[in-house]
Motif scaffolding. Structure first.
Motif, PDB file in Angstrom:
ATOM      1  N   ALA A   1       7.237  26.700  52.759  1.00 50.81           N
ATOM      2  CA  ALA A   1       7.998  26.982  51.809  1.00 50.81           C
ATOM      3  C   ALA A   1       8.905  26.034  51.311  1.00 50.81           C
ATOM      4  CB  ALA A   1       9.258  28.262  52.367  1.00 50.81           C
ATOM      5  N   VAL A   2       9.706  26.338  50.129  1.00 48.63           N
ATOM      6  CA  VAL A   2      10.779  25.551  49.616  1.00 48.63           C
ATOM      7  C   VAL A   2      11.819  25.737  50.240  1.00 48.63           C
ATOM      8  CG1 VAL A   2      12.165  24.494  47.743  1.00 48.63           C
ATOM      9  CG2 VAL A   2       9.528  24.990  47.344  1.00 48.63           C
ATOM     10  N   TYR A   3      12.666  24.648  51.082  1.00 48.43           N
ATOM     11  CA  TYR A   3      13.752  25.110  51.772  1.00 48.43           C
ATOM     12  C   TYR A   3      15.056  24.653  50.824  1.00 48.43           C
ATOM     13  CZ  TYR A   3      11.314  26.362  55.881  1.00 48.43           C
ATOM     14  OH  TYR A   3      10.453  27.070  56.871  1.00 48.43           O
ATOM     15  N   TYR A   4      16.041  25.614  50.878  1.00 48.34           N
ATOM     16  CA  TYR A   4      17.320  25.414  50.137  1.00 48.34           C
ATOM     17  C   TYR A   4      18.478  25.332  50.995  1.00 48.34           C
ATOM     18  CZ  TYR A   4      14.551  26.517  46.210  1.00 48.34           C
ATOM     19  OH  TYR A   4      13.315  26.575  45.123  1.00 48.34           O
ATOM     20  N   CYS A   5      19.322  24.272  50.681  1.00 48.19           N
ATOM     21  CA  CYS A   5      20.601  24.348  51.133  1.00 48.19           C
ATOM     22  C   CYS A   5      21.747  24.894  50.268  1.00 48.19           C
ATOM     23  CB  CYS A   5      20.927  22.791  51.250  1.00 48.19           C
ATOM     24  SG  CYS A   5      22.531  22.333  52.134  1.00 48.19           S
ATOM     25  N   ALA A   6      22.524  25.587  51.141  1.00 49.31           N
ATOM     26  CA  ALA A   6      23.553  26.297  50.155  1.00 49.31           C
ATOM     27  C   ALA A   6      25.229  26.218  50.887  1.00 49.31           C
ATOM     28  CB  ALA A   6      23.149  27.752  50.147  1.00 49.31           C
ATOM     29  N   ALA A   7      25.969  26.213  50.001  1.00 46.93           N
ATOM     30  CA  ALA A   7      27.287  26.248  50.345  1.00 46.93           C
ATOM     31  C   ALA A   7      28.177  27.454  49.805  1.00 46.93           C
ATOM     32  CB  ALA A   7      28.037  24.970  49.967  1.00 46.93           C
ATOM     33  N   GLY A   8      28.926  28.001  50.757  1.00 43.24           N
ATOM     34  CA  GLY A   8      29.844  29.209  50.257  1.00 43.24           C
ATOM     35  C   GLY A   8      30.612  29.631  51.571  1.00 43.24           C
TER      36      GLY A   8
END
Length: 120
Positions: A91-98
């Motif tokens: 998969a495409v792995y995404y980093c996220a902040a919140g």
């Protein structure tokens, strides 16, 4: 505005390992919960793991025991160690902040993604 840049993806054989990194631009990084999501072709974005400001972690059932999320606040970096990889992890792995949570709507800032491909 937090800018996130992922790195560390690549092609690996089943059973192998990778370490993903996510570098954040803001000094407010320690105030955010950080997470990793992934998206395979034709599928919705899927929660992988999250880590709170204080280091508490939560994992998707599909990766628990194989993946480890960590963070270095001084370095403004979040890591995802991927072990015992399977073709289904491609998969495409995404980093996220919140804020803390397992839904994409819990996160305000996203990186551009890094491709992980696991061959059988």
């Amino acid at each position: 505005q937090v800018q996130l840049v992922e790195s560390g993806g690549g092609l690996v054989q089943a059973g192998g390992s990778l370490r993903l990194s996510c570098a954040a631009s803001e000094r407010t990084f320690p105030t955010y919960a950080m997470a990793w999501f992934r998206q395979a072709p034709g599928k919705e974005r899927e929660f992988v793991a999250t880590i709170s400001r204080n280091g508490a972690t939560y994992y998707a059932t599909s990766v628990k025991g194989r993946f480890t999320i960590s963070r270095g606040n001084a370095e403004r970096t979040t890591f995802l160690q991927l072990n015992t990889l399977k073709p289904d992890d491609t998969a495409v792995y995404y980093c996220a902040a919140g804020r803390w949570g397992a839904s994409p709507s819990d996160y305000d800032y996203w990186g551009q993604g890094t491709q992980v491909t696991v061959s059988s």
